[in-house]
Design an enzyme around this catalytic site. Structure first.
Site, PDB file in Angstrom:
ATOM      1  N   CYS A 265      -6.036  -2.194   2.125  1.00 49.95           N
ATOM      2  CA  CYS A 265      -6.116  -2.296   3.566  1.00 49.95           C
ATOM      3  C   CYS A 265      -7.545  -2.522   4.051  1.00 49.95           C
ATOM      4  O   CYS A 265      -8.215  -3.458   3.630  1.00 49.95           O
ATOM      5  CB  CYS A 265      -5.486  -1.037   4.181  1.00 49.95           C
ATOM      6  SG  CYS A 265      -4.928  -1.227   5.889  1.00 49.95           S
TER       7      CYS A 265
ATOM      8  N   LYS B  84      -8.355   4.937  -2.710  1.00 49.01           N
ATOM      9  CA  LYS B  84      -8.998   4.364  -1.525  1.00 49.01           C
ATOM     10  C   LYS B  84     -10.219   5.208  -1.171  1.00 49.01           C
ATOM     11  O   LYS B  84     -10.119   6.432  -1.032  1.00 49.01           O
ATOM     12  CB  LYS B  84      -8.005   4.336  -0.365  1.00 49.01           C
ATOM     13  CG  LYS B  84      -8.478   3.583   0.873  1.00 49.01           C
ATOM     14  CD  LYS B  84      -7.346   3.498   1.882  1.00 49.01           C
ATOM     15  CE  LYS B  84      -7.743   2.668   3.091  1.00 49.01           C
ATOM     16  NZ  LYS B  84      -6.623   2.547   4.066  1.00 49.01           N
TER      17      LYS B  84
ATOM     18  N   GLU C 125       0.835  -1.208   0.000  1.00 51.10           N
ATOM     19  CA  GLU C 125       0.000   0.000   0.000  1.00 51.10           C
ATOM     20  C   GLU C 125       0.874   1.265   0.000  1.00 51.10           C
ATOM     21  O   GLU C 125       1.830   1.363   0.770  1.00 51.10           O
ATOM     22  CB  GLU C 125      -0.900  -0.014   1.241  1.00 51.10           C
ATOM     23  CG  GLU C 125      -1.838   1.185   1.352  1.00 51.10           C
ATOM     24  CD  GLU C 125      -2.721   1.103   2.584  1.00 51.10           C
ATOM     25  OE1 GLU C 125      -3.671   1.907   2.680  1.00 51.10           O
ATOM     26  OE2 GLU C 125      -2.470   0.248   3.464  1.00 51.10           O
TER      27      GLU C 125
END
Length: 358
Positions: A163, A129, A47
């Site tokens: 995540c 995200k 990430e």
């Protein structure tokens, strides 16, 4: 595409370069060379690996983050730009599909962004995200529904989440309904401790089972020297250790290789795409095991606009294209592919996801 495919995957767990602006990119390119030499055709990096995950935001109070946040701005990646050009060239040179996490700079904002490069070097997907987690909200802006999609690549249909997006079941379902075959998962690693790794393993194995797809998960890593650099206060250094579970999971929920704990390494495993159909024959969450007339997802896949063009007060709403409003009127019957065809990108009909668009 035939199920008779064996794809060698690589999940990369290495440390970033916290000091040199171009250092992490060099490590990425070296890892691509190494994995390709081992026969890998699909590679996943951690990430926001370029230039590095903002570990400082987890251990520094807001009043002390300014300098580090600005330094991240200075080193963040623009898309397109030199970083994307270099990774694109590497993907094309080796004929590999690459999923890279970056800190993306878009003028005055930073975003947690995932990039998918196809084997010909083309950038197939740039997604952000959708909800930064906890401390990350001080660093990144929010993404939108446009990136919740799956793209066709040289190795199969690939989707990605970052995540704790994996704790959003509707985000995962948006990818499942688009018939994801290979899922790229990315976590920061070197964070929270072993409990983070334990929870992560449960999460990625569950997604593999539920989506009937392969999951290639990459977590980051910090050396002891880097932990000390990020955490000047010794009492906080435990917060930047652990959280490592780089893994490759089959649609049956099995590890295809021993997962990587703390330390650096590149995990390699072969993925037999025939296992996707083997699992879905028993349980297809977005097919014969679904009940779309009872449960369906309404997905707004429009890029988030910052400027709206108002509808003129004299507009005759009866003259507007009915398809623009059909998804909100009948969620289980709305269009599912871009362009409003009512079909997925692979041409198959799909009524489990209604998509809003202008």
């Amino acid at each position: 595409m035939s199920d008779n495919r064996i794809v060698r995957a690589a999940a990369v767990q290495i440390a970033p370069d916290l000091d040199q602006p171009e250092g992490t990119l060099e490590r990425v390119l070296n890892a691509i060379d190494d994995a390709a030499a081992k026969g890998a055709r699909f590679m996943v990096f951690p990430e926001t690996f370029v230039p590095y995950y903002p570990y400082f935001s987890f251990v520094l109070p807001p009043a002390m983050q300014g300098a580090e946040h600005l330094r991240l701005y200075e080193r963040a990646v623009t898309v397109p730009g030199p970083v994307t050009q270099a990774v694109s060239a590497a993907a094309r040179r080796h004929g590999v599909v690459i999923v890279l996490g970056i800190n993306e700079r878009d003028h005055g904002s930073l975003y947690n962004t995932q990039l998918i490069f196809d084997a010909d070097g083309s950038l197939k997907l740039k997604r952000r995200k959708i909800t930064p987690t906890y401390h990350e909200r001080m660093i990144w802006g929010q993404g939108d529904g446009a990136g919740l999609t799956v793209v066709d690549t040289a190795v199969g249909r690939v989707g990605a989440l970052a995540c704790w997006e994996h704790y959003n079941p509707l985000a995962r379902y948006a990818l499942m309904a688009r018939h994801e075959e290979i899922h790229a998962a990315q976590f920061p690693g070197s964070l929270v401790g072993q409990i983070f790794a334990d929870q992560m393993e449960v999460t990625i194995r569950h997604h593999a089972l539920e989506a009937a797809c392969f999951v290639v998960n990459a977590t980051g890593w910090l050396t002891d020297e880097q932990v000390a650099q990020v955490c000047p206060d010794e009492r906080l250094r435990g917060a930047c250790r652990g959280g490592n579970c780089t893994a490759i999971i089959s649609p049956e929920g099995k590890h295809l290789a021993e997962p990587l704990g703390p330390g650096e390494g590149i995990l390699i495993a072969d993925m037999d795409l025939a296992l996707v159909t083997k699992r879905k024959r028993m349980m297809d969450s977005v097919g014969h095991y679904a009940r779309p007339e009872l449960l369906s997802l309404l997905h707004d896949d429009r890029p988030a606009p910052f400027v709206h063009q108002p509808i003129h007060p004299q507009t005759d709403f009866r003259s507007l294209d009915h398809e623009q409003f059909s998804a909100s009127d009948e969620p289980a019957r709305g269009p599912t592919a871009r362009g409003g065809s009512g079909r997925d990108a692979d041409g198959t009909s799909d009524q489990r996801v209604a998509v809003l668009r202008r």
